[in-house]
Structures are given as structure tokens and as C-alpha cells.
Design a protein around this motif. Structure first.
Motif, PDB file in Angstrom:
ATOM      1  N   LEU A 158      20.830  32.501  42.220  1.00 37.64           N
ATOM      2  CA  LEU A 158      20.068  33.753  42.289  1.00 37.64           C
ATOM      3  C   LEU A 158      20.980  34.974  42.390  1.00 37.64           C
ATOM      4  N   LEU A 159      22.130  34.794  43.068  1.00 39.45           N
ATOM      5  CA  LEU A 159      23.056  35.926  43.241  1.00 39.45           C
ATOM      6  C   LEU A 159      23.894  36.209  41.996  1.00 39.45           C
ATOM      7  N   THR A 160      24.031  35.218  41.145  1.00 40.48           N
ATOM      8  CA  THR A 160      24.934  35.354  39.989  1.00 40.48           C
ATOM      9  C   THR A 160      24.643  36.576  39.118  1.00 40.48           C
ATOM     10  N   PRO A 161      23.393  36.857  38.724  1.00 41.82           N
ATOM     11  CA  PRO A 161      23.160  38.057  37.881  1.00 41.82           C
ATOM     12  C   PRO A 161      23.619  39.352  38.557  1.00 41.82           C
ATOM     13  N   ALA A 162      23.359  39.468  39.875  1.00 39.91           N
ATOM     14  CA  ALA A 162      23.773  40.692  40.589  1.00 39.91           C
ATOM     15  C   ALA A 162      25.290  40.795  40.649  1.00 39.91           C
ATOM     16  N   ILE A 163      25.960  39.648  40.905  1.00 34.22           N
ATOM     17  CA  ILE A 163      27.426  39.657  40.965  1.00 34.22           C
ATOM     18  C   ILE A 163      28.022  40.016  39.605  1.00 34.22           C
ATOM     19  N   LEU A 164      27.451  39.473  38.555  1.00 33.26           N
ATOM     20  CA  LEU A 164      27.936  39.793  37.206  1.00 33.26           C
ATOM     21  C   LEU A 164      27.737  41.267  36.868  1.00 33.26           C
ATOM     22  N   LEU A 165      26.586  41.807  37.282  1.00 35.32           N
ATOM     23  CA  LEU A 165      26.301  43.220  37.012  1.00 35.32           C
ATOM     24  C   LEU A 165      27.282  44.127  37.749  1.00 35.32           C
ATOM     25  N   ILE A 166      27.545  43.801  39.031  1.00 32.32           N
ATOM     26  CA  ILE A 166      28.505  44.599  39.813  1.00 32.32           C
ATOM     27  C   ILE A 166      29.899  44.493  39.205  1.00 32.32           C
ATOM     28  N   ALA A 167      30.274  43.283  38.792  1.00 33.22           N
ATOM     29  CA  ALA A 167      31.602  43.093  38.194  1.00 33.22           C
ATOM     30  C   ALA A 167      31.730  43.893  36.907  1.00 33.22           C
ATOM     31  N   LEU A 168      30.660  43.922  36.137  1.00 36.46           N
ATOM     32  CA  LEU A 168      30.698  44.605  34.833  1.00 36.46           C
ATOM     33  C   LEU A 168      30.724  46.122  34.995  1.00 36.46           C
ATOM     34  N   THR A 169      29.969  46.642  35.962  1.00 33.45           N
ATOM     35  CA  THR A 169      29.839  48.098  36.089  1.00 33.45           C
ATOM     36  C   THR A 169      30.811  48.717  37.093  1.00 33.45           C
ATOM     37  N   THR A 170      31.392  47.921  37.978  1.00 30.00           N
ATOM     38  CA  THR A 170      32.285  48.483  38.999  1.00 30.00           C
ATOM     39  C   THR A 170      33.693  47.905  38.930  1.00 30.00           C
ATOM     40  N   VAL A 171      33.796  46.589  39.016  1.00 28.05           N
ATOM     41  CA  VAL A 171      35.120  45.970  39.101  1.00 28.05           C
ATOM     42  C   VAL A 171      35.899  46.142  37.796  1.00 28.05           C
ATOM     43  N   TYR A 172      35.247  45.870  36.670  1.00 29.88           N
ATOM     44  CA  TYR A 172      35.956  45.989  35.384  1.00 29.88           C
ATOM     45  C   TYR A 172      36.458  47.418  35.124  1.00 29.88           C
ATOM     46  N   PRO A 173      35.622  48.474  35.314  1.00 28.62           N
ATOM     47  CA  PRO A 173      36.142  49.841  35.116  1.00 28.62           C
ATOM     48  C   PRO A 173      37.310  50.176  36.049  1.00 28.62           C
ATOM     49  N   LEU A 174      37.252  49.656  37.287  1.00 30.72           N
ATOM     50  CA  LEU A 174      38.357  49.922  38.224  1.00 30.72           C
ATOM     51  C   LEU A 174      39.656  49.294  37.717  1.00 30.72           C
ATOM     52  N   ILE A 175      39.557  48.044  37.288  1.00 30.67           N
ATOM     53  CA  ILE A 175      40.755  47.353  36.786  1.00 30.67           C
ATOM     54  C   ILE A 175      41.251  48.022  35.509  1.00 30.67           C
ATOM     55  N   GLN A 176      40.330  48.353  34.629  1.00 28.18           N
ATOM     56  CA  GLN A 176      40.706  48.973  33.354  1.00 28.18           C
ATOM     57  C   GLN A 176      41.359  50.343  33.569  1.00 28.18           C
ATOM     58  N   SER A 177      40.788  51.155  34.483  1.00 20.42           N
ATOM     59  CA  SER A 177      41.373  52.474  34.725  1.00 20.42           C
ATOM     60  C   SER A 177      42.750  52.355  35.377  1.00 20.42           C
ATOM     61  N   PHE A 178      42.928  51.345  36.239  1.00 18.47           N
ATOM     62  CA  PHE A 178      44.270  51.141  36.827  1.00 18.47           C
ATOM     63  C   PHE A 178      45.270  50.738  35.740  1.00 18.47           C
ATOM     64  N   TRP A 179      44.824  49.895  34.820  1.00 17.21           N
ATOM     65  CA  TRP A 179      45.689  49.483  33.710  1.00 17.21           C
ATOM     66  C   TRP A 179      46.063  50.695  32.856  1.00 17.21           C
ATOM     67  N   ILE A 180      45.090  51.571  32.614  1.00 14.60           N
ATOM     68  CA  ILE A 180      45.369  52.794  31.829  1.00 14.60           C
ATOM     69  C   ILE A 180      46.371  53.684  32.560  1.00 14.60           C
ATOM     70  N   SER A 181      46.249  53.737  33.906  1.00 10.05           N
ATOM     71  CA  SER A 181      47.151  54.612  34.681  1.00 10.05           C
ATOM     72  C   SER A 181      48.606  54.158  34.591  1.00 10.05           C
ATOM     73  N   LEU A 182      48.828  52.922  34.177  1.00 14.20           N
ATOM     74  CA  LEU A 182      50.200  52.412  34.049  1.00 14.20           C
ATOM     75  C   LEU A 182      50.749  52.596  32.635  1.00 14.20           C
ATOM     76  N   HIS A 183      50.006  53.320  31.803  1.00 15.62           N
ATOM     77  CA  HIS A 183      50.416  53.512  30.410  1.00 15.62           C
ATOM     78  C   HIS A 183      50.456  54.998  30.052  1.00 15.62           C
ATOM     79  N   SER A 184      51.227  55.295  29.035  1.00 11.47           N
ATOM     80  CA  SER A 184      51.183  56.632  28.430  1.00 11.47           C
ATOM     81  C   SER A 184      50.096  56.590  27.360  1.00 11.47           C
ATOM     82  N   TRP A 185      49.098  57.463  27.470  1.00 14.80           N
ATOM     83  CA  TRP A 185      48.018  57.436  26.472  1.00 14.80           C
ATOM     84  C   TRP A 185      47.488  58.848  26.253  1.00 14.80           C
TER      85      TRP A 185
END
Length: 292
Positions: A10-37
């Protein structure tokens, strides 16, 4: 399926939604911060530069100016909102019918969009046709010639005032709830012992409200550090860079200059500052036994 597995299912859809909308953007933005773009050169992330974007920030005068502006803006706004909110709460926390009505309409400014509030105040502060400018000029004639958004000092005062106006109802209602939850017998005992109103306020009310005041301060600090709409709509960071808070500098770097790597690094620095403030306040709460 066992009960435990069923709960996780039952928790899986909520966890996936949080990961998709919060965790992934955080990781992606940190990855971008380590690059020249630079978005004007390429739509793809460019070369890896490690911590260069973070190091660049500490030698950037514009960054330090924004940090100073952010500190002044945050400290002024938080202090003014908490002090005024507590005064409003003291006035409206009594169990009277007309005060219930006032408490209900208190929420109206908070219900308005911050962007709409910013544009409205920009219009009202206009020196040629602004309503606020006319009123303040009528009540205090020496202020009739002040161009509120025309100088660094008055622009900061206007910006702080607008943000206080937005958040004051919410903080007042929060403090009203706290005051109405305090045990009446303590105040009755103090009154029987002949304590003055000032002594009751400073020796009983404020100490008992300390946990709620600290939580209100934490929330208000977080809200102020991420304030964006009022800055964009009211001052655009000006005049010059006098009201350019760090959040606005991040936006400007990313979406005006298209320096995405540096903008992401600035975003993480702001996040670290915000977390630092929260940890400081939380330690203050624990140190003072505020949770008990």
C-alpha cells in the motif's frame, strides 16, 4: 500475502511518487551543480568540474552581497512577524464572540497569492497614483515625497513590510492557538497572588509559550529564506542589488544568465544555510527542554 507485505504494498505508490517528485530532482540538481553547464551553449550537461561551482561562489562578490541582503531581510522579517504576531495573539486570544469574528477574517491576507500581493503593493506604493503613498502622505506629510521603491533602504523596508503582511495572520493564528491552550488556573493563581499584568506576561506567558514561539520562528525563518514571489513582483532585487536575496540570485543565474551548474550550486548552498538555521533552532529547543 502477510500483513506486513500488504502494508508495504500500500505504501509503495506513495514512496514512488515522493522519490519521483522530490528525491530524483534533488539528486539531479546536485549532479548538475558538479558540472559546468551553460544553457546557451548546449542543452546537455557539459564537463564535470567537481566542487568548482561551490568554490566560485565564495569568491563571487554578488553571492556575498546576496547573503548579506538575505540575512538582513530574514532577521528583520522574522523578528517583526513574531513580535507583531505575538502582540496580535495576546489581543485576540480571549474567549469573546466578536474576537472569534476577527480571528476568522485574520486569515484573509494569508489566503491571497504572494505574487498578487506583491503586484498589488507595487501598485499601491507608486509615487504618482499609489493608494498607500497618498494615505501615508496625508497622515505623515514629510513622507509624502518618499519613493518607496526608489532607494535601497526604503525598498528593503517595503519588501519586509509586505512579507510581514503576508505571514502575520498565519503566525498570529498559530500563537493564538498556543495561548488559548495554556492552563487558566496558572494565571488565576498568579492574579490571586497579586502579580501585575507585566509580571504575568514576562514570567508566566512568555516562558510557557517558548516552545511554540521557537517553532514559529523556525517556520518563519524557512518561509523567509525561500521568499521569491514578493521579491520578483515588488522590487526585482533592486534598486541595483539592494534587495537581491539569495533565492532571487539563484533564479537570475539560472533563468536569465542560463548558468545552470552555478545556479544549482547556489541552490544547494541556500539549502545548507536553511538546514543550518533549523538545526540551530532545534538544538535550542532541546537545550532549553522546549519539547517537554
Amino acid at each position: 500475502m502477510s500483513n506486513r507485505a500488504y502494508k508495504y504494498a500500500l505504501l509503495t505508490p506513495a514512496i514512488l511518487l515522493i522519490a519521483l517528485t522530490t528525491v530524483y530532482p534533488l539528486i539531479q540538481s546536485f549532479w548538475i551543480s558538479l558540472h559546468s553547464w551553460d544553457l546557451t551553449r548546449s542543452i546537455n550537461i557539459e564537463s564535470f568540474v567537481g566542487l568548482d561551482n561551490y568554490i566560485r561562489a565564495f569568491s563571487d562578490t554578488q553571492f556575498w552581497n546576496s547573503v548579506l541582503v538575505t540575512l538582513i531581510f530574514t532577521a528583520s522579517t522574522v523578528i517583526a512577524t513574531i513580535v507583531l504576531g505575538f502582540c496580535v495573539a495576546l489581543l485576540l486570544s480571549k474567549e469573546k464572540k466578536h474576537l472569534s469574528f476577527l480571528r476568522a477574517i485574520l486569515i484573509i491576507p494569508f489566503a491571497l497569492s504572494p505574487a498578487l500581493v506583491g503586484y498589488s503593493w507595487r501598485f499601491m506604493l507608486n509615487p504618482d497614483y499609489g493608494l498607500f503613498d497618498r494615505i501615508i502622505g496625508f497622515l505623515i506629510p514629510p513622507l509624502s515625497d518618499v519613493v518607496w521603491l526608489g532607494s535601497p533602504t526604503t525598498s528593503m523596508i517595503a519588501l519586509v513590510s509586505v512579507v510581514v503582511w503576508i505571514w502575520l495572520p498565519f503566525m498570529s493564528l498559530m500563537l493564538i492557538s498556543g495561548l488559548m491552550g495554556l492552563p487558566e488556573e496558572v494565571f488565576e493563581a498568579a492574579a490571586v497572588d497579586g502579580a501585575s499584568k507585566w509580571a504575568i506576561l514576562t514570567k508566566i506567558t512568555v516562558p510557557m509559550m517558548k516552545p511554540i514561539l521557537l517553532i514559529a520562528t523556525i517556520l518563519m525563518t524557512m518561509f523567509t529564506l525561500k521568499a521569491f514571489d514578493p521579491v520578483v513582483t515588488l522590487t526585482q532585487g533592486g534598486p541595483g542589488t539592494s534587495t537581491e536575496v539569495l533565492n532571487f540570485l539563484i533564479y537570475k543565474t539560472g533563468f536569465r544568465y542560463f548558468d545552470m551548474g552555478y545556479s544549482a550550486a547556489l541552490g544547494y548552498i541556500l539549502a545548507i544555510i536553511t538546514v543550518g538555521f533549523v538545526v540551530f533552532y532545534m538544538r535550542s529547543l532541546n537545550k532549553g527542554g522546549g519539547w517537554n
